[in-house]
Design a protein around this motif. Structure first.
Motif, PDB file in Angstrom:
ATOM      1  N   LEU A 130       0.829  -1.188   0.000  1.00 20.50           N
ATOM      2  CA  LEU A 130       0.000   0.000   0.000  1.00 20.50           C
ATOM      3  C   LEU A 130       0.867   1.242   0.000  1.00 20.50           C
ATOM      4  O   LEU A 130       1.835   1.335   0.739  1.00 20.50           O
ATOM      5  N   PRO A 131       0.510   2.230  -0.820  1.00 22.38           N
ATOM      6  CA  PRO A 131       1.239   3.480  -0.743  1.00 22.38           C
ATOM      7  C   PRO A 131       0.853   4.215   0.537  1.00 22.38           C
ATOM      8  O   PRO A 131      -0.167   3.923   1.139  1.00 22.38           O
ATOM      9  N   GLY A 132       1.642   5.172   0.956  1.00 22.33           N
ATOM     10  CA  GLY A 132       1.344   5.899   2.186  1.00 22.33           C
ATOM     11  C   GLY A 132       1.648   7.362   2.039  1.00 22.33           C
ATOM     12  O   GLY A 132       1.448   7.955   1.004  1.00 22.33           O
ATOM     13  N   THR A 133       2.103   7.959   3.117  1.00 18.23           N
ATOM     14  CA  THR A 133       2.446   9.351   3.112  1.00 18.23           C
ATOM     15  C   THR A 133       3.754   9.528   2.374  1.00 18.23           C
ATOM     16  O   THR A 133       4.724   8.874   2.683  1.00 18.23           O
ATOM     17  N   ALA A 134       3.773  10.416   1.414  1.00 17.09           N
ATOM     18  CA  ALA A 134       5.014  10.562   0.648  1.00 17.09           C
ATOM     19  C   ALA A 134       5.116  11.931   0.022  1.00 17.09           C
ATOM     20  O   ALA A 134       4.122  12.547  -0.307  1.00 17.09           O
ATOM     21  N   PRO A 178       9.856   7.106  -0.224  1.00 16.21           N
ATOM     22  CA  PRO A 178       9.082   5.874  -0.175  1.00 16.21           C
ATOM     23  C   PRO A 178       7.805   6.080   0.638  1.00 16.21           C
ATOM     24  O   PRO A 178       7.778   6.890   1.560  1.00 16.21           O
ATOM     25  N   PRO A 179       6.739   5.373   0.300  1.00 15.37           N
ATOM     26  CA  PRO A 179       5.467   5.518   1.012  1.00 15.37           C
ATOM     27  C   PRO A 179       5.533   4.991   2.444  1.00 15.37           C
ATOM     28  O   PRO A 179       6.269   4.069   2.751  1.00 15.37           O
ATOM     29  N   THR A 180       4.726   5.597   3.310  1.00 17.49           N
ATOM     30  CA  THR A 180       4.543   5.145   4.685  1.00 17.49           C
ATOM     31  C   THR A 180       3.060   5.250   5.015  1.00 17.49           C
ATOM     32  O   THR A 180       2.331   5.965   4.340  1.00 17.49           O
ATOM     33  N   PRO A 181       2.593   4.597   6.056  1.00 20.87           N
ATOM     34  CA  PRO A 181       1.164   4.665   6.408  1.00 20.87           C
ATOM     35  C   PRO A 181       0.718   6.073   6.812  1.00 20.87           C
ATOM     36  O   PRO A 181       1.531   6.894   7.235  1.00 20.87           O
ATOM     37  N   PHE A 182      -0.596   6.320   6.700  1.00 24.67           N
ATOM     38  CA  PHE A 182      -1.173   7.601   7.118  1.00 24.67           C
ATOM     39  C   PHE A 182      -0.793   7.870   8.563  1.00 24.67           C
ATOM     40  O   PHE A 182      -0.840   6.981   9.398  1.00 24.67           O
ATOM     41  N   GLU A 214      -5.251  10.229  -0.379  1.00 24.78           N
ATOM     42  CA  GLU A 214      -5.551   9.223  -1.398  1.00 24.78           C
ATOM     43  C   GLU A 214      -6.176   8.013  -0.712  1.00 24.78           C
ATOM     44  O   GLU A 214      -5.544   7.372   0.123  1.00 24.78           O
ATOM     45  N   ILE A 215      -7.420   7.711  -1.045  1.00 23.40           N
ATOM     46  CA  ILE A 215      -8.106   6.557  -0.461  1.00 23.40           C
ATOM     47  C   ILE A 215      -8.093   5.454  -1.504  1.00 23.40           C
ATOM     48  O   ILE A 215      -8.620   5.610  -2.603  1.00 23.40           O
ATOM     49  N   THR A 216      -7.488   4.343  -1.141  1.00 26.31           N
ATOM     50  CA  THR A 216      -7.206   3.302  -2.121  1.00 26.31           C
ATOM     51  C   THR A 216      -7.486   1.917  -1.555  1.00 26.31           C
ATOM     52  O   THR A 216      -7.605   1.740  -0.352  1.00 26.31           O
ATOM     53  N   ALA A 217      -7.591   0.964  -2.445  1.00 22.49           N
ATOM     54  CA  ALA A 217      -7.740  -0.446  -2.073  1.00 22.49           C
ATOM     55  C   ALA A 217      -6.900  -1.267  -3.049  1.00 22.49           C
ATOM     56  O   ALA A 217      -6.868  -0.957  -4.251  1.00 22.49           O
ATOM     57  N   PRO A 218      -6.220  -2.299  -2.564  1.00 24.94           N
ATOM     58  CA  PRO A 218      -5.344  -3.070  -3.444  1.00 24.94           C
ATOM     59  C   PRO A 218      -6.076  -3.819  -4.558  1.00 24.94           C
ATOM     60  O   PRO A 218      -5.479  -4.126  -5.572  1.00 24.94           O
ATOM     61  N   LEU A 260       4.238  18.810  -2.348  1.00 24.84           N
ATOM     62  CA  LEU A 260       2.999  18.067  -2.127  1.00 24.84           C
ATOM     63  C   LEU A 260       3.245  16.890  -1.187  1.00 24.84           C
ATOM     64  O   LEU A 260       4.154  16.099  -1.396  1.00 24.84           O
ATOM     65  N   GLN A 261       2.438  16.809  -0.149  1.00 30.27           N
ATOM     66  CA  GLN A 261       2.508  15.671   0.755  1.00 30.27           C
ATOM     67  C   GLN A 261       1.283  14.800   0.493  1.00 30.27           C
ATOM     68  O   GLN A 261       0.161  15.290   0.431  1.00 30.27           O
ATOM     69  N   ILE A 262       1.535  13.509   0.355  1.00 27.82           N
ATOM     70  CA  ILE A 262       0.463  12.576   0.017  1.00 27.82           C
ATOM     71  C   ILE A 262       0.265  11.607   1.179  1.00 27.82           C
ATOM     72  O   ILE A 262       1.212  10.972   1.633  1.00 27.82           O
ATOM     73  N   PHE A 263      -0.970  11.511   1.634  1.00 26.77           N
ATOM     74  CA  PHE A 263      -1.346  10.626   2.720  1.00 26.77           C
ATOM     75  C   PHE A 263      -2.326   9.599   2.176  1.00 26.77           C
ATOM     76  O   PHE A 263      -3.366   9.975   1.656  1.00 26.77           O
ATOM     77  N   THR A 264      -1.986   8.338   2.288  1.00 25.17           N
ATOM     78  CA  THR A 264      -2.832   7.284   1.740  1.00 25.17           C
ATOM     79  C   THR A 264      -3.585   6.567   2.856  1.00 25.17           C
ATOM     80  O   THR A 264      -3.021   6.222   3.886  1.00 25.17           O
ATOM     81  N   ILE A 265      -4.861   6.350   2.600  1.00 29.20           N
ATOM     82  CA  ILE A 265      -5.734   5.640   3.532  1.00 29.20           C
ATOM     83  C   ILE A 265      -6.206   4.370   2.837  1.00 29.20           C
ATOM     84  O   ILE A 265      -6.654   4.407   1.692  1.00 29.20           O
ATOM     85  N   ASP A 266      -6.111   3.245   3.542  1.00 33.51           N
ATOM     86  CA  ASP A 266      -6.566   1.970   2.997  1.00 33.51           C
ATOM     87  C   ASP A 266      -8.076   1.824   3.208  1.00 33.51           C
ATOM     88  O   ASP A 266      -8.557   1.842   4.341  1.00 33.51           O
ATOM     89  N   PHE A 267      -8.786   1.691   2.134  1.00 27.30           N
ATOM     90  CA  PHE A 267     -10.247   1.575   2.162  1.00 27.30           C
ATOM     91  C   PHE A 267     -10.727   0.404   3.014  1.00 27.30           C
ATOM     92  O   PHE A 267     -11.721   0.503   3.721  1.00 27.30           O
TER      93      PHE A 267
END
Length: 137
Positions: A24-28, A33-37, A55-59, A83-90
């Protein structure tokens, strides 16, 4: 002659099937490299008025799989270097889904500091995603 949209839907669905099990991608930021929200990092970014994308995503999601290379390409552009990106797993972060008032995967939410400046769900066209990111600047 095959219509383009059904063909594209088929390709995206197939790509989504191969995406299952990917990390899963994360905060980046660009190049990181991605890290969790992380709520503290999100709040810190908001206080500094940094451009933010949630970014709300699902694998298993084919649209999320289509968004991923678009976002990676846009992250590499100089104008999105802050830009900071925070990914949330659906599937596993339902509390965060409620916090951001999101009901579907493939949701992108743009922030300029504390203010939400745009939201998109199910969008996989690079130009529209780029327009959303431009609003965060």
């Amino acid at each position: 002659m095959i219509a383009r949209r059904p063909l594209l839907a088929c390709v995206l669905a197939t790509a989504g099937a191969f995406y299952v099990g990917a990390a899963l991608p994360g905060t980046a930021r660009a190049g990181e490299p991605p890290t969790p929200f992380d709520a503290e990092a999100f709040e810190a970014a908001q206080k500094t008025d940094k451009p933010i994308l949630v970014e709300i995503t699902a694998p298993w999601c084919p649209v999320c799989a289509a968004q991923k290379p678009i976002l990676e390409r846009l992250r590499a552009l100089p104008r999105f270097s802050e830009l900071q990106i925070f990914t949330i797993d659906f599937d596993t972060q339902k509390e965060l889904m409620r916090r951001f008032h999101a009901t579907l995967q493939s949701t992108l939410i743009g922030y300029k500091g504390r203010q939400e400046v745009g939201r998109s769900t199910g969008e996989a066209q690079a130009e529209w995603i780029e327009t959303l990111l431009d609003k965060t600047l």
